[in-house]
Design a protein around this motif. Structure first.
Motif, PDB file in Angstrom:
ATOM      1  N   ALA B 372     -22.063  47.078  44.565  1.00 27.88           N
ATOM      2  CA  ALA B 372     -21.838  45.630  44.120  1.00 27.88           C
ATOM      3  C   ALA B 372     -22.536  45.646  42.881  1.00 27.88           C
ATOM      4  N   SER B 373     -23.930  46.164  42.664  1.00 26.66           N
ATOM      5  CA  SER B 373     -24.524  46.093  41.572  1.00 26.66           C
ATOM      6  C   SER B 373     -23.811  46.866  40.543  1.00 26.66           C
ATOM      7  N   GLY B 374     -23.396  48.222  40.542  1.00 25.69           N
ATOM      8  CA  GLY B 374     -22.498  48.523  39.534  1.00 25.69           C
ATOM      9  C   GLY B 374     -21.346  47.906  39.145  1.00 25.69           C
ATOM     10  N   TYR B 375     -20.729  47.395  40.195  1.00 23.49           N
ATOM     11  CA  TYR B 375     -19.349  46.583  40.046  1.00 23.49           C
ATOM     12  C   TYR B 375     -19.777  45.454  39.036  1.00 23.49           C
ATOM     13  N   ALA B 376     -20.668  44.660  39.538  1.00 23.01           N
ATOM     14  CA  ALA B 376     -21.125  43.393  38.875  1.00 23.01           C
ATOM     15  C   ALA B 376     -21.566  43.510  37.496  1.00 23.01           C
ATOM     16  N   PHE B 377     -22.303  44.756  37.179  1.00 23.95           N
ATOM     17  CA  PHE B 377     -22.962  45.094  35.995  1.00 23.95           C
ATOM     18  C   PHE B 377     -21.802  45.493  35.156  1.00 23.95           C
ATOM     19  N   ALA B 378     -20.692  46.336  35.399  1.00 22.86           N
ATOM     20  CA  ALA B 378     -19.802  46.606  34.804  1.00 22.86           C
ATOM     21  C   ALA B 378     -18.837  45.433  34.500  1.00 22.86           C
ATOM     22  N   HIS B 379     -18.865  44.633  35.239  1.00 20.99           N
ATOM     23  CA  HIS B 379     -17.965  43.461  34.782  1.00 20.99           C
ATOM     24  C   HIS B 379     -18.702  42.578  33.874  1.00 20.99           C
ATOM     25  N   LEU B 380     -19.919  42.417  33.942  1.00 19.71           N
ATOM     26  CA  LEU B 380     -20.960  41.747  32.934  1.00 19.71           C
ATOM     27  C   LEU B 380     -20.588  42.473  31.486  1.00 19.71           C
ATOM     28  N   LEU B 381     -20.819  43.763  31.383  1.00 21.39           N
ATOM     29  CA  LEU B 381     -20.807  44.448  30.352  1.00 21.39           C
ATOM     30  C   LEU B 381     -19.505  44.553  29.644  1.00 21.39           C
ATOM     31  N   ALA B 382     -18.427  44.612  30.422  1.00 19.41           N
ATOM     32  CA  ALA B 382     -17.078  44.780  30.048  1.00 19.41           C
ATOM     33  C   ALA B 382     -16.608  43.269  29.617  1.00 19.41           C
ATOM     34  N   THR B 383     -16.794  42.286  30.339  1.00 18.81           N
ATOM     35  CA  THR B 383     -16.321  40.898  30.001  1.00 18.81           C
ATOM     36  C   THR B 383     -17.032  40.075  29.318  1.00 18.81           C
ATOM     37  N   GLY B 384     -18.495  40.198  29.528  1.00 14.76           N
ATOM     38  CA  GLY B 384     -19.303  39.714  29.050  1.00 14.76           C
ATOM     39  C   GLY B 384     -19.837  38.379  29.854  1.00 14.76           C
ATOM     40  N   ARG B 385     -18.956  38.131  30.910  1.00 13.50           N
ATOM     41  CA  ARG B 385     -19.384  37.045  31.933  1.00 13.50           C
ATOM     42  C   ARG B 385     -19.846  37.769  33.221  1.00 13.50           C
ATOM     43  N   PRO B 386     -20.731  37.063  34.091  1.00  9.72           N
ATOM     44  CA  PRO B 386     -21.487  37.564  35.367  1.00  9.72           C
ATOM     45  C   PRO B 386     -20.162  37.671  36.428  1.00  9.72           C
ATOM     46  N   HIS B 387     -20.205  38.339  37.141  1.00 11.75           N
ATOM     47  CA  HIS B 387     -19.329  38.510  38.184  1.00 11.75           C
ATOM     48  C   HIS B 387     -19.653  37.515  38.985  1.00 11.75           C
ATOM     49  N   PRO B 388     -18.519  36.845  40.042  1.00 13.84           N
ATOM     50  CA  PRO B 388     -18.739  35.738  40.604  1.00 13.84           C
ATOM     51  C   PRO B 388     -19.832  35.847  41.671  1.00 13.84           C
ATOM     52  N   THR B 389     -19.919  36.979  42.373  1.00 14.47           N
ATOM     53  CA  THR B 389     -20.919  37.079  43.181  1.00 14.47           C
ATOM     54  C   THR B 389     -22.570  37.068  42.624  1.00 14.47           C
ATOM     55  N   ALA B 390     -22.653  37.219  41.606  1.00 16.22           N
ATOM     56  CA  ALA B 390     -24.025  37.864  40.869  1.00 16.22           C
ATOM     57  C   ALA B 390     -24.246  36.776  39.841  1.00 16.22           C
ATOM     58  N   THR B 391     -23.895  35.336  39.927  1.00 14.75           N
ATOM     59  CA  THR B 391     -24.173  34.434  38.994  1.00 14.75           C
ATOM     60  C   THR B 391     -25.580  34.051  39.130  1.00 14.75           C
ATOM     61  N   ALA B 392     -26.224  34.168  40.279  1.00 16.28           N
ATOM     62  CA  ALA B 392     -27.787  33.615  40.268  1.00 16.28           C
ATOM     63  C   ALA B 392     -28.837  34.479  39.958  1.00 16.28           C
ATOM     64  N   PHE B 393     -28.317  35.847  39.508  1.00 18.23           N
ATOM     65  CA  PHE B 393     -29.404  36.730  39.142  1.00 18.23           C
ATOM     66  C   PHE B 393     -29.400  36.681  37.712  1.00 18.23           C
ATOM     67  N   ARG B 394     -30.070  35.740  37.545  1.00 19.12           N
ATOM     68  CA  ARG B 394     -30.256  35.159  35.779  1.00 19.12           C
ATOM     69  C   ARG B 394     -31.859  35.658  35.569  1.00 19.12           C
ATOM     70  N   LEU B 395     -31.701  36.203  34.386  1.00 14.65           N
ATOM     71  CA  LEU B 395     -33.141  36.637  33.777  1.00 14.65           C
ATOM     72  C   LEU B 395     -34.057  35.382  33.402  1.00 14.65           C
ATOM     73  N   ASP B 396     -33.549  34.401  33.138  1.00 11.93           N
ATOM     74  CA  ASP B 396     -34.028  33.106  32.778  1.00 11.93           C
ATOM     75  C   ASP B 396     -34.574  32.244  34.065  1.00 11.93           C
ATOM     76  N   ARG B 397     -34.021  32.541  35.375  1.00  7.73           N
ATOM     77  CA  ARG B 397     -34.147  31.830  36.194  1.00  7.73           C
ATOM     78  C   ARG B 397     -35.599  31.236  36.536  1.00  7.73           C
ATOM     79  N   PHE B 398     -36.654  32.048  36.375  1.00  8.73           N
ATOM     80  CA  PHE B 398     -38.094  31.694  36.467  1.00  8.73           C
ATOM     81  C   PHE B 398     -38.592  30.705  35.533  1.00  8.73           C
ATOM     82  N   ALA B 399     -38.014  30.678  34.283  1.00  8.91           N
ATOM     83  CA  ALA B 399     -38.426  29.668  33.152  1.00  8.91           C
ATOM     84  C   ALA B 399     -37.609  28.205  33.922  1.00  8.91           C
ATOM     85  N   ARG B 400     -36.189  28.331  34.157  1.00  8.58           N
ATOM     86  CA  ARG B 400     -35.756  27.239  34.685  1.00  8.58           C
ATOM     87  C   ARG B 400     -36.058  26.698  36.208  1.00  8.58           C
TER      88      ARG B 400
END
Lengths: 90, 416
Positions: B372-400
């Motif tokens: 799933a990590s590979g799939y979601a990362f590929a989804h993000l790299l190819a489409t520019g959007r996060p995969h629906p199952t990986a929307t919470a894994f944001r880098l800025d979640r600590f600041a928010r």
């Protein structure tokens, strides 16, 4: 791992609790949100010499600043955090 | 080269002279559309899905050592999706579903074995928490069963049920969970990606990023400069070091986690058992060794080896759970370097540098997430959007303030 406590000599690391980067000694003003976010969450995380905080919980309850190589676990030095703080921070 | 039963028999009859290398050993090209840094499980899976699912043609994977020399080769091979939080459970269940179809998809035996994982509980409060977790799993489409004491005894009669401090009260069982052969996973993804034209470049360490006008243009490596439109970094354990070359500090500390294997024994544990009171987990490999592990050593490390106090602690956990483990000899132990993120959860996100993407912070649990990590990362790299199952894994979640606090232990890595 043995930590060379400046007052008590070599002590087993098991007597200590680890609290991370010694830079945490310098806490920014809580009103500065960006600086406090950096302080709370972001880390340098170096491979090599790392200055870090160890609390001698099962000993004299002093805080130490330990300089350790994160690649080899070799400990280069240990000093009282209060001395480090008095000298002007980490 | 396609693997099949017919092929195995044919090779057996002809002296095994027809097997070929599973992937090419290409020279790095001067330019790619997408470069993945890190030839571990996640990096290889990302490249595989980029080429296979998202149709990206010019992709390279850069690995500083040899394939499988990082965490994919240094773990305890458990796959499961027994998570609780809405930001986590659908992602790990997606991963579980990918595991179930993986070998057919990439035509390689990764020895995926759904032998079940049993999390033991030792108190009424822990059982309530497991009941809640099981319900969350069922709601996300996963499977879960709550066993009482007799149910556990029927499965594993040799456990120490009457431990004075931690009597076994029951357990949460996920039957679809299990183990997979870690090397087989890496090799299967590498072969699958290579067959789709991905250049897998080994012994190629990234020494710097070429960043112009806030956008990534390429990489400096020990095998020369490589231009790239997009760069995805998946180097768990070394994320802090690699991203520092791009001028970024991460909410991550690198820690060592030890694992152990005993001498080969006759089959005695057919599933995966975890000791809910401590942090101990055990399964038996197909070669017969008991594979087990426990907590991280608890301080920053890049040593790929741990220290003895944690060895003692893990063995104590094992002895408390199944006293007969004391009769087995410990064959070897090893340490892997983990990205311990500040909330114990992963990061799959774009960075503030245009075209630079990060896949990091897997803490203990990167292996089960590999597909799933590979799939979601590929989804993000190819489409520019996060995969629906990986929307919470944001880098800025600590600041928010939107941390994913799966274990409820706060933000300090030494509490994970």
């Amino acid at each position: 791992m043995l930590i060379p406590h400046p007052l008590l000599g070599l002590r087993d690391a098991q007597e200590f609790t680890y609290l991370g980067d010694a830079a945490l000694l310098d806490r920014p003003d809580g009103g500065d949100e960006a600086a406090f976010f950096d302080y709370t969450y972001l880390r340098d995380n170096p491979a090599g010499q790392h200055r870090e905080l160890w609390f001698h919980e099962q000993g004299d309850r002093s805080w130490l600043v330990v300089t350790r190589d994160t690649r080899t676990h070799e400990i280069v030095s240990a000093e009282l955090a209060s001395d480090v703080k008095r000298r002007g921070g980490a | 080269m396609h693997f099949s039963g017919f092929r195995v028999i044919k090779e057996a009859l002809t002296g095994h002279k027809g097997w070929k290398p599973l992937w090419r050993d290409p020279e790095p090209q001067p330019e790619y559309d997408i470069v993945i840094v890190g030839g571990g499980g996640h990096g290889l899976a990302t490249a595989y899905y980029l080429a296979n699912t998202f149709g990206e043609a010019r992709v390279a994977v850069l690995e500083k050592g040899w394939l499988g020399s990082g965490n994919i080769g240094r773990n305890t091979t458990i796959i499961r999706s027994n998570y609780l939080l809405p930001g986590n459970e659908p992602f790990y269940e997606f991963s579980m579903k990918l595991w179930e179809g993986l070998e057919q998809e990439f035509n390689f035996n990764a020895m995926v074995s759904q032998r079940g994982i049993l999390n033991l509980c030792h108190s009424d409060g822990q059982r309530d928490a497991f009941r809640r977790r099981g319900n969350a799993m069922l709601l996300a489409g996963a499977d879960a069963e709550l066993l009482d004491r007799d149910g556990v005894r029927a499965m594993y009669p040799f456990l120490n049920f009457d431990n004075a401090r931690f009597p076994i009260k029951g357990g949460l069982l996920q039957r679809r969970a299990g183990t997979a052969r870690h090397d087989g996973v890496a090799w299967g993804y590498a072969r699958g990606a290579d067959r789709k034209g991905v250049d897998i470049i080994q012994n190629c360490e990234v020494t710097g990023f070429r960043i112009e006008g806030g956008a990534v243009r390429g990489l400096e490596t020990t095998r020369g400069a490589i231009r790239a439109r997009k760069v995805g970094v998946a180097v768990a354990g070394s994320s802090g070091l690699v991203m520092a070359k791009a001028g970024m500090r991460l909410p991550i500390e690198s820690h060592v986690l030890q694992a152990f294997v005993s001498e080969g024994l006759k089959p005695c544990i057919d599933g995966v058992i975890t000791f809910g009171a401590g942090h101990f987990y055990v399964s038996q490999s197909d070669k017969g060794g008991l594979v087990f592990g426990g907590d991280i050593d608890g301080y920053n490390s890049y040593a790929q080896r741990g220290n003895l106090p944690v060895v003692e602690d893990v063995i104590e956990g094992g002895m408390a759970l199944m006293p007969r483990i004391g009769r087995a000899r410990l064959l070897r132990s090893w340490g892997g370097i983990m990205d311990m993120s500040m909330d114990g959860s992963p990061i799959i996100d774009a960075t503030h540098i245009d075209g630079l993407y990060l896949n990091a912070g897997w803490c203990y649990g990167g292996f089960k997430a590999t597909p799933a990590s590979g799939y979601a990362f590929a989804h993000l790299l190819a489409t520019g959007r996060p995969h629906p199952t990986a929307t919470a894994f944001r880098l800025d979640r600590f600041a928010r303030g939107h941390v994913i606090d799966e274990k409820g232990v706060g933000a300090q890595p030494n509490l994970h």
